[in-house]
Design a protein around this motif. Structure first.
Motif, PDB file in Angstrom:
ATOM      1  N   ILE A  85       0.839  -1.196   0.000  1.00 46.97           N
ATOM      2  CA  ILE A  85       0.000   0.000   0.000  1.00 46.97           C
ATOM      3  C   ILE A  85       0.879   1.253   0.000  1.00 46.97           C
ATOM      4  CG2 ILE A  85      -1.649   1.333   1.384  1.00 46.97           C
ATOM      5  CD1 ILE A  85      -2.764  -1.429   2.321  1.00 46.97           C
ATOM      6  N   ALA A  86       1.923   1.244   0.808  1.00 46.52           N
ATOM      7  CA  ALA A  86       2.859   2.373   0.824  1.00 46.52           C
ATOM      8  C   ALA A  86       3.530   2.526  -0.533  1.00 46.52           C
ATOM      9  CB  ALA A  86       3.909   2.165   1.914  1.00 46.52           C
ATOM     10  N   GLY A  87       3.823   1.398  -1.188  1.00 43.45           N
ATOM     11  CA  GLY A  87       4.429   1.455  -2.512  1.00 43.45           C
ATOM     12  C   GLY A  87       3.502   2.062  -3.539  1.00 43.45           C
ATOM     13  N   LEU A  88       2.225   1.712  -3.473  1.00 44.30           N
ATOM     14  CA  LEU A  88       1.251   2.316  -4.385  1.00 44.30           C
ATOM     15  C   LEU A  88       1.207   3.829  -4.209  1.00 44.30           C
ATOM     16  CD1 LEU A  88      -1.863  -0.059  -4.253  1.00 44.30           C
ATOM     17  CD2 LEU A  88      -0.496   0.491  -6.281  1.00 44.30           C
ATOM     18  N   ARG A  89       1.204   4.260  -2.971  1.00 43.57           N
ATOM     19  CA  ARG A  89       1.148   5.698  -2.706  1.00 43.57           C
ATOM     20  C   ARG A  89       2.413   6.400  -3.203  1.00 43.57           C
ATOM     21  NH1 ARG A  89      -1.904   5.100   3.230  1.00 43.57           N
ATOM     22  NH2 ARG A  89      -3.862   4.370   2.290  1.00 43.57           N
ATOM     23  N   GLU A  90       3.517   5.711  -3.111  1.00 37.46           N
ATOM     24  CA  GLU A  90       4.777   6.287  -3.584  1.00 37.46           C
ATOM     25  C   GLU A  90       4.764   6.486  -5.096  1.00 37.46           C
ATOM     26  OE1 GLU A  90       8.539   7.901  -3.517  1.00 37.46           O
ATOM     27  OE2 GLU A  90       7.247   7.425  -1.807  1.00 37.46           O
ATOM     28  N   VAL A  91       4.278   5.490  -5.837  1.00 39.49           N
ATOM     29  CA  VAL A  91       4.340   5.589  -7.299  1.00 39.49           C
ATOM     30  C   VAL A  91       3.201   6.411  -7.892  1.00 39.49           C
ATOM     31  CG1 VAL A  91       5.598   3.414  -7.500  1.00 39.49           C
ATOM     32  CG2 VAL A  91       3.105   3.406  -7.726  1.00 39.49           C
ATOM     33  N   LEU A  92       2.060   6.478  -7.200  1.00 38.74           N
ATOM     34  CA  LEU A  92       0.891   7.142  -7.788  1.00 38.74           C
ATOM     35  C   LEU A  92       0.710   8.590  -7.354  1.00 38.74           C
ATOM     36  CD1 LEU A  92      -1.828   4.325  -7.645  1.00 38.74           C
ATOM     37  CD2 LEU A  92      -0.610   5.176  -9.656  1.00 38.74           C
ATOM     38  N   ILE A  93       1.298   8.974  -6.243  1.00 29.36           N
ATOM     39  CA  ILE A  93       1.038  10.311  -5.703  1.00 29.36           C
ATOM     40  C   ILE A  93       2.241  11.220  -5.888  1.00 29.36           C
ATOM     41  CG2 ILE A  93       0.441  11.638  -3.647  1.00 29.36           C
ATOM     42  CD1 ILE A  93      -0.919   9.102  -2.572  1.00 29.36           C
ATOM     43  N   ASP A  94       1.977  12.401  -6.370  1.00 21.96           N
ATOM     44  CA  ASP A  94       3.007  13.423  -6.517  1.00 21.96           C
ATOM     45  C   ASP A  94       2.951  14.325  -5.283  1.00 21.96           C
ATOM     46  OD1 ASP A  94       4.730  15.432  -7.182  1.00 21.96           O
ATOM     47  OD2 ASP A  94       3.894  15.837  -9.153  1.00 21.96           O
ATOM     48  N   ARG A  95       3.860  14.107  -4.373  1.00 24.90           N
ATOM     49  CA  ARG A  95       3.829  14.863  -3.111  1.00 24.90           C
ATOM     50  C   ARG A  95       4.216  16.335  -3.292  1.00 24.90           C
ATOM     51  NH1 ARG A  95       0.734  11.867   0.237  1.00 24.90           N
ATOM     52  NH2 ARG A  95       1.484   9.721   0.372  1.00 24.90           N
ATOM     53  N   GLY A  96       4.744  16.655  -4.463  1.00 23.89           N
ATOM     54  CA  GLY A  96       5.168  18.027  -4.677  1.00 23.89           C
ATOM     55  C   GLY A  96       4.068  18.930  -5.190  1.00 23.89           C
TER      56      GLY A  96
END
Length: 242
Positions: free
Chosen positions: A226-237
């Motif tokens: 789940i953390a990996g999905l958030r890493e690849v799909l979300i642009d935190r910038g």
């Protein structure tokens, strides 16, 4: 029907730009569409330009044999999603709510395969025949696991209805009515993606499992995934506009 991203496809779009709290989903990572059987030569160039590393095809063998993909050299993973006959929904005049409940209950292992396929390779395209139901459900659950705002998930699902060509809808309805003349659910099953249907599905998963993400957890998705999905799909910038 011409398409702004890939010529010869229907309902092809990028899931980038959806709100995730104060952030947005990344563009150019997760795409969704209908089948690739009518991709034009120009469309194959369009596909290649997206840099896709994987295509996840949710159709069954009969569908694939009838309408094989035209995707050039892009690797295709097959994850046939329905268990049993789709025709039964027309015969019994069942609607999208029942179809989606059956999908998430009877094909949970394959739903998980799709979510893990998105995590494994990007950019990735998920598609079925028209990109409405199987694609709609699996993409919605993938986005939910990444933390996308529920209202945006529902709106992305509902957007499909307006992207299906009217001539396609008329032809499909006519064809199905010849086989199932007494069915009362043809128009809904074949052409609709109303917001309340996805809202109901997400609410059902929350009632039974705690949340849509907890449904995936219950079927084996780990917190690291789940953390990996958030890493690849979300642009935190990025920030959503107020």
């Amino acid at each position: 029907m011409a398409n702004s991203l890939v010529q010869g496809t229907v309902n092809f779009r990028d899931t980038g730009g959806l709100p995730v709290g104060d952030s947005l989903t990344r563009h150019g990572v997760l795409f969704r569409s209908g089948n690739l059987a009518t991709v034009t030569p120009e469309g194959e160039t369009d596909l290649a330009s997206l840099g896709l590393k994987r295509i996840i095809d949710l159709r069954d063998d009969e569908e694939v044999n009838r309408q094989p993909s035209r995707a050039g050299d892009i690797p295709i993973s097959r994850v046939p999603l329905f268990v049993g006959s789709v025709a039964s929904f027309f015969t019994e005049s069942l609607g999208l709510t029942e179809m989606y409940r059956t999908l998430i209950d009877d094909s949970s292992d394959r739903v998980l395969d799709v979510v893990r396929g998105v995590l494994a390779d990007q950019p990735v395209l998920v598609h079925c025949t028209v990109g409405k139901d199987r694609t709609g459900v699996t993409v919605a659950l993938t986005l939910a696991a990444a933390g996308v705002d529920e209202s945006a998930i529902i709106a992305d699902y509902a957007r499909t209805e307006g992207l299906l060509p009217a001539e396609r809808n008329r032809a499909v309805i006519e064809l199905v009515r010849k086989v199932h003349p007494d069915s009362e659910s043809i128009v809904e099953l074949a052409t609709k993606s109303p917001a309340h249907i996805m809202q109901g599905l997400l609410a059902d998963l929350s009632t039974r499992f705690g949340s849509p993400t907890d449904y995936l957890r219950a079927n084996g998705l780990s917190d690291d995934e789940i953390a990996g999905l958030r890493e690849v799909l979300i642009d935190r910038g990025t920030r959503t506009m107020l």
